[in-house]
Motif scaffolding. Structure first.
Motif, PDB file in Angstrom:
ATOM      1  N   ASN A 157      29.423  12.303  11.249  1.00 41.48           N
ATOM      2  CA  ASN A 157      28.936  13.677  11.354  1.00 41.48           C
ATOM      3  C   ASN A 157      28.410  14.159  10.011  1.00 41.48           C
ATOM      4  OD1 ASN A 157      29.677  14.015  14.110  1.00 41.48           O
ATOM      5  ND2 ASN A 157      31.809  14.336  13.493  1.00 41.48           N
ATOM      6  N   PHE A 158      27.314  14.914  10.073  1.00 43.23           N
ATOM      7  CA  PHE A 158      26.696  15.436   8.848  1.00 43.23           C
ATOM      8  C   PHE A 158      26.217  16.857   9.099  1.00 43.23           C
ATOM      9  CE2 PHE A 158      22.817  16.459   6.522  1.00 43.23           C
ATOM     10  CZ  PHE A 158      23.182  16.204   5.208  1.00 43.23           C
ATOM     11  N   SER A 159      26.393  17.720   8.117  1.00 41.30           N
ATOM     12  CA  SER A 159      25.856  19.083   8.204  1.00 41.30           C
ATOM     13  C   SER A 159      25.463  19.544   6.811  1.00 41.30           C
ATOM     14  CB  SER A 159      26.880  20.051   8.815  1.00 41.30           C
ATOM     15  OG  SER A 159      28.018  20.149   7.984  1.00 41.30           O
ATOM     16  N   ALA A 160      24.469  20.442   6.742  1.00 41.40           N
ATOM     17  CA  ALA A 160      24.024  20.985   5.459  1.00 41.40           C
ATOM     18  C   ALA A 160      23.281  22.284   5.721  1.00 41.40           C
ATOM     19  CB  ALA A 160      23.118  19.993   4.733  1.00 41.40           C
ATOM     20  N   GLU A 161      23.161  23.106   4.678  1.00 39.41           N
ATOM     21  CA  GLU A 161      22.460  24.388   4.761  1.00 39.41           C
ATOM     22  C   GLU A 161      21.355  24.448   3.711  1.00 39.41           C
ATOM     23  OE1 GLU A 161      26.368  27.014   6.190  1.00 39.41           O
ATOM     24  OE2 GLU A 161      25.494  27.300   4.181  1.00 39.41           O
ATOM     25  N   LEU A 162      20.141  24.744   4.177  1.00 43.55           N
ATOM     26  CA  LEU A 162      19.007  25.001   3.294  1.00 43.55           C
ATOM     27  C   LEU A 162      18.859  26.516   3.204  1.00 43.55           C
ATOM     28  CD1 LEU A 162      16.465  23.902   1.756  1.00 43.55           C
ATOM     29  CD2 LEU A 162      15.246  24.058   3.938  1.00 43.55           C
ATOM     30  N   ILE A 163      18.986  27.076   2.000  1.00 39.27           N
ATOM     31  CA  ILE A 163      19.070  28.535   1.892  1.00 39.27           C
ATOM     32  C   ILE A 163      17.752  29.153   1.440  1.00 39.27           C
ATOM     33  CG2 ILE A 163      21.539  28.431   1.415  1.00 39.27           C
ATOM     34  CD1 ILE A 163      20.907  29.003  -1.526  1.00 39.27           C
ATOM     35  N   THR A 164      17.584  30.428   1.764  1.00 41.86           N
ATOM     36  CA  THR A 164      16.439  31.190   1.283  1.00 41.86           C
ATOM     37  C   THR A 164      16.534  31.306  -0.227  1.00 41.86           C
ATOM     38  OG1 THR A 164      16.185  32.465   3.329  1.00 41.86           O
ATOM     39  CG2 THR A 164      15.324  33.446   1.305  1.00 41.86           C
ATOM     40  N   ALA A 165      15.545  30.752  -0.931  1.00 46.61           N
ATOM     41  CA  ALA A 165      15.606  30.735  -2.392  1.00 46.61           C
ATOM     42  C   ALA A 165      14.317  30.147  -2.946  1.00 46.61           C
ATOM     43  CB  ALA A 165      16.804  29.902  -2.861  1.00 46.61           C
ATOM     44  N   PRO A 166      14.059  30.352  -4.240  1.00 49.50           N
ATOM     45  CA  PRO A 166      12.945  29.645  -4.885  1.00 49.50           C
ATOM     46  C   PRO A 166      13.222  28.138  -4.879  1.00 49.50           C
ATOM     47  CG  PRO A 166      13.697  31.484  -6.231  1.00 49.50           C
ATOM     48  CD  PRO A 166      14.720  31.296  -5.153  1.00 49.50           C
ATOM     49  N   GLY A 167      12.190  27.343  -4.665  1.00 50.74           N
ATOM     50  CA  GLY A 167      12.373  25.897  -4.628  1.00 50.74           C
ATOM     51  C   GLY A 167      13.211  25.459  -3.449  1.00 50.74           C
ATOM     52  N   VAL A 168      13.857  24.306  -3.590  1.00 48.29           N
ATOM     53  CA  VAL A 168      14.712  23.757  -2.541  1.00 48.29           C
ATOM     54  C   VAL A 168      16.159  23.814  -3.014  1.00 48.29           C
ATOM     55  CG1 VAL A 168      15.278  21.714  -1.171  1.00 48.29           C
ATOM     56  CG2 VAL A 168      12.892  22.215  -1.710  1.00 48.29           C
ATOM     57  N   GLN A 169      16.960  24.634  -2.338  1.00 45.73           N
ATOM     58  CA  GLN A 169      18.369  24.745  -2.698  1.00 45.73           C
ATOM     59  C   GLN A 169      19.222  24.502  -1.456  1.00 45.73           C
ATOM     60  OE1 GLN A 169      19.644  27.895  -5.309  1.00 45.73           O
ATOM     61  NE2 GLN A 169      17.562  28.289  -6.025  1.00 45.73           N
ATOM     62  N   VAL A 170      20.136  23.551  -1.572  1.00 42.42           N
ATOM     63  CA  VAL A 170      20.980  23.140  -0.458  1.00 42.42           C
ATOM     64  C   VAL A 170      22.445  23.394  -0.817  1.00 42.42           C
ATOM     65  CG1 VAL A 170      21.659  21.202   1.030  1.00 42.42           C
ATOM     66  CG2 VAL A 170      19.308  21.374   0.192  1.00 42.42           C
ATOM     67  N   ARG A 171      23.219  23.791   0.172  1.00 44.92           N
ATOM     68  CA  ARG A 171      24.642  24.021  -0.060  1.00 44.92           C
ATOM     69  C   ARG A 171      25.446  23.542   1.150  1.00 44.92           C
ATOM     70  NH1 ARG A 171      24.752  30.665   0.749  1.00 44.92           N
ATOM     71  NH2 ARG A 171      24.757  30.593   3.047  1.00 44.92           N
ATOM     72  N   ASN A 172      26.751  23.502   0.961  1.00 40.46           N
ATOM     73  CA  ASN A 172      27.691  23.162   2.041  1.00 40.46           C
ATOM     74  C   ASN A 172      27.341  21.858   2.759  1.00 40.46           C
ATOM     75  OD1 ASN A 172      29.097  25.510   1.472  1.00 40.46           O
ATOM     76  ND2 ASN A 172      28.037  26.715   3.037  1.00 40.46           N
ATOM     77  N   ILE A 173      27.046  20.827   1.983  1.00 36.62           N
ATOM     78  CA  ILE A 173      26.834  19.508   2.588  1.00 36.62           C
ATOM     79  C   ILE A 173      28.186  18.924   2.960  1.00 36.62           C
ATOM     80  CG2 ILE A 173      25.968  17.161   2.227  1.00 36.62           C
ATOM     81  CD1 ILE A 173      23.943  18.243   0.295  1.00 36.62           C
ATOM     82  N   GLN A 174      28.271  18.424   4.178  1.00 29.94           N
ATOM     83  CA  GLN A 174      29.530  17.869   4.669  1.00 29.94           C
ATOM     84  C   GLN A 174      29.239  16.543   5.366  1.00 29.94           C
ATOM     85  OE1 GLN A 174      32.193  19.961   4.119  1.00 29.94           O
ATOM     86  NE2 GLN A 174      33.862  18.772   5.022  1.00 29.94           N
ATOM     87  N   LEU A 175      29.858  15.480   4.893  1.00 25.04           N
ATOM     88  CA  LEU A 175      29.755  14.173   5.529  1.00 25.04           C
ATOM     89  C   LEU A 175      31.134  13.840   6.065  1.00 25.04           C
ATOM     90  CD1 LEU A 175      27.875  11.793   6.138  1.00 25.04           C
ATOM     91  CD2 LEU A 175      28.571  10.780   3.965  1.00 25.04           C
ATOM     92  N   GLY A 176      31.311  14.041   7.388  1.00 26.12           N
ATOM     93  CA  GLY A 176      32.649  13.963   7.946  1.00 26.12           C
ATOM     94  C   GLY A 176      33.509  15.059   7.335  1.00 26.12           C
ATOM     95  N   ASP A 177      34.678  14.679   6.797  1.00 24.01           N
ATOM     96  CA  ASP A 177      35.542  15.640   6.099  1.00 24.01           C
ATOM     97  C   ASP A 177      35.298  15.640   4.591  1.00 24.01           C
ATOM     98  OD1 ASP A 177      36.882  16.673   8.293  1.00 24.01           O
ATOM     99  OD2 ASP A 177      38.321  15.019   8.333  1.00 24.01           O
ATOM    100  N   LEU A 178      34.256  14.915   4.167  1.00 20.87           N
ATOM    101  CA  LEU A 178      33.979  14.801   2.734  1.00 20.87           C
ATOM    102  C   LEU A 178      32.941  15.836   2.310  1.00 20.87           C
ATOM    103  CD1 LEU A 178      34.445  13.119   0.123  1.00 20.87           C
ATOM    104  CD2 LEU A 178      32.454  11.752   0.806  1.00 20.87           C
ATOM    105  N   PRO A 179      33.336  16.843   1.511  1.00 19.61           N
ATOM    106  CA  PRO A 179      32.360  17.821   1.036  1.00 19.61           C
ATOM    107  C   PRO A 179      31.551  17.259  -0.132  1.00 19.61           C
ATOM    108  CG  PRO A 179      34.534  18.365   0.193  1.00 19.61           C
ATOM    109  CD  PRO A 179      34.703  17.143   1.057  1.00 19.61           C
ATOM    110  N   ILE A 180      30.259  17.612  -0.167  1.00 17.81           N
ATOM    111  CA  ILE A 180      29.372  17.156  -1.238  1.00 17.81           C
ATOM    112  C   ILE A 180      28.668  18.373  -1.833  1.00 17.81           C
ATOM    113  CG2 ILE A 180      27.393  15.693  -1.827  1.00 17.81           C
ATOM    114  CD1 ILE A 180      28.089  13.987   0.629  1.00 17.81           C
ATOM    115  N   TYR A 181      28.699  18.494  -3.137  1.00 16.55           N
ATOM    116  CA  TYR A 181      28.010  19.603  -3.799  1.00 16.55           C
ATOM    117  C   TYR A 181      26.520  19.534  -3.469  1.00 16.55           C
ATOM    118  CZ  TYR A 181      26.031  22.445  -7.558  1.00 16.55           C
ATOM    119  OH  TYR A 181      25.317  23.369  -8.277  1.00 16.55           O
TER     120      TYR A 181
END
Length: 428
Positions: free
Chosen positions: A117-141
């Motif tokens: 399972n994988f999830s991530a959020e692309l947020i409203t912002a200048p450029g490309v900014q991603v947060r809350n990446i999750q690979l299974g139970d493993l959080p990734i900055y």
């Protein structure tokens, strides 16, 4: 020495422990996403608008532009991926602050269910900014994930393509039902991309390139290829596979069939198929093609569907080939499109079947011999009688529901039965 052995043992145990922990964290027993791909691809007609935007961006490359992607468009593409790879499912959601992507891949193991399972959020912002990446139970900055993806693209292309692509985005803005990606002028990026593509494009198989070039030159030498009227595709298949049969003496039927079909797709389908193989045009500065595209059932569009689907099968997995043909027909239901055509779908499936059998080591030689003696298209192409065409989205939905509907499946089953009953495949 004993201390060194002990060190290696401890290191090995540590690596095993880390691996076990990562496996436990990453793989899960329940899917994050359970999506209905048939409902997602029902909006495939909306993708036409997105494709027009992309074409416009390449044409207006010297000015800043914006790509608008709606939820239906994005989820339709995700649905296409699921139709191509059934183990995959996903969904895309947007709101005023972010675009959320969720994907699940079912690991093909027999004895129990395991999911990535994988999830991530692309947020409203200048450029490309991603947060809350999750690979299974493993959080990734978030930005670590972006940096890792950029690094992989740069490494694979042996360039700074990943960084360049990232720098083209000046701003991302999300809303309740869409995402806007604002781009700087992309001319310099396209120039760099073309240079990188020329260095990477095509297969590493030099033998395949040479053989495709050989068959392209042979197709171009056929006397009827320059006639101002369309000739039956059977007239091309017969001499092409007679030539392949003569070449098999010092090669293999699989190799010769593969090269012959790829050459036919480039010649009679679309010359850009060559981009997946390499520089195979036999004459410098010239794209070889017939004066008039060969015909199946008196139609050149069926020939394109047939030969291009055969090439896609050779270059990819069968599931992807079938999904591409189906998705293209669903796109055609848009207003102004040609409408959904089961005849076109039949041509796609027939092309896939031909490629499957032509490169099967068990059947390649027999099929090659049959094609070398072909006399009519009825031997390799199914009848398209009573196969509905020109269906709008409303007509398709009213008559067939969606691509998981029983009536739709019945027509596809009928097409596949007609293909299996063709004389070319009898006895194989």
């Amino acid at each position: 020495m004993s201390r060194l052995i002990k060190f290696f043992k401890m290191t090995l145990l540590f690596l095993i422990a880390v691996t076990v922990v990562l496996v436990v964290l990453i793989f899960e027993t329940k899917p994050l996403v359970v999506a209905n791909a048939s409902k997602q691809v029902d909006d495939a007609d909306s993708v036409n608008i997105l494709l027009r935007q992309i074409r416009q961006i390449t044409q207006r490359r010297f000015v800043p532009q914006t790509i608008y992607m709606s939820n239906p468009q994005m989820n339709s593409l995700v649905g296409f991926m699921q139709r191509a790879v059934p183990e995959f499912s996903g969904e895309v959601l947007t709101d005023k602050e972010k675009l959320t992507t969720k994907f699940t891949y079912k690991v093909p193991v027999d004895w129990f269910s395991l999911y990535l399972n994988f999830s991530a959020e692309l947020i409203t912002a200048p450029g490309v900014q991603v947060r809350n990446i999750q690979l299974g139970d493993l959080p990734i900055y978030g930005q670590w994930g972006v940096s890792a993806m950029t690094f992989l693209v740069n490494w694979w292309t042996n360039s700074d393509l990943g960084d360049m692509a990232l720098n083209q985005v000046s701003e991302v803005k999300t809303s309740e039902n869409a995402v806007e990606i604002r781009l700087i002028p992309i001319h310099d990026f396209l120039v760099s991309l073309n240079e990188i593509k020329n260095g990477l494009s095509g297969s590493d198989n030099e033998e395949l390139k040479q053989k495709v070039t050989f068959y392209l030159a042979y197709l171009d030498s056929l006397s009827f290829s320059s006639l101002p009227t369309g000739q039956p595709l059977a007239d091309y298949l017969k001499p092409l596979f007679q030539k392949a049969q003569s070449q098999t003496v010092n090669s293999s039927a699989v190799v010769e069939n593969e090269a012959a079909l790829l050459a036919l797709a480039i010649y009679a389908g679309h010359h850009r198929i060559a981009n997946f193989i390499g520089n195979v045009q036999p004459f410098e500065g010239k794209v070889v093609m017939p004066y008039y595209r060969p015909l199946i059932s008196g139609r050149s569009d069926l020939t394109q569907h047939f030969v291009i689907s055969a090439a896609i099968k050779i270059l990819s997995q069968q599931g992807i080939s079938a999904a591409i043909g189906e998705f293209k027909e669903l796109m055609d239901r848009a207003e102004g499109g040609s409408g959904f055509s089961f005849a076109d779908l039949a041509a796609d499936l027939a092309g896939i079947k031909l490629a499957v059998m032509a490169i099967d080591p068990v059947h390649a030689e027999t099929l090659q011999a049959s094609l070398a003696n072909i006399s009519s298209e009825e031997q390799f192409f199914p009848a398209i009688t009573h196969l509905p065409e020109g269906l709008s989205k409303n007509e398709f939905s009213r008559q067939y529901g969606d691509v998981e509907g029983e009536k739709y499946k019945q027509v596809v089953a009928l097409i596949n039965q007609r293909i299996d009953d063709l004389a070319l495949y009898q006895g194989l």
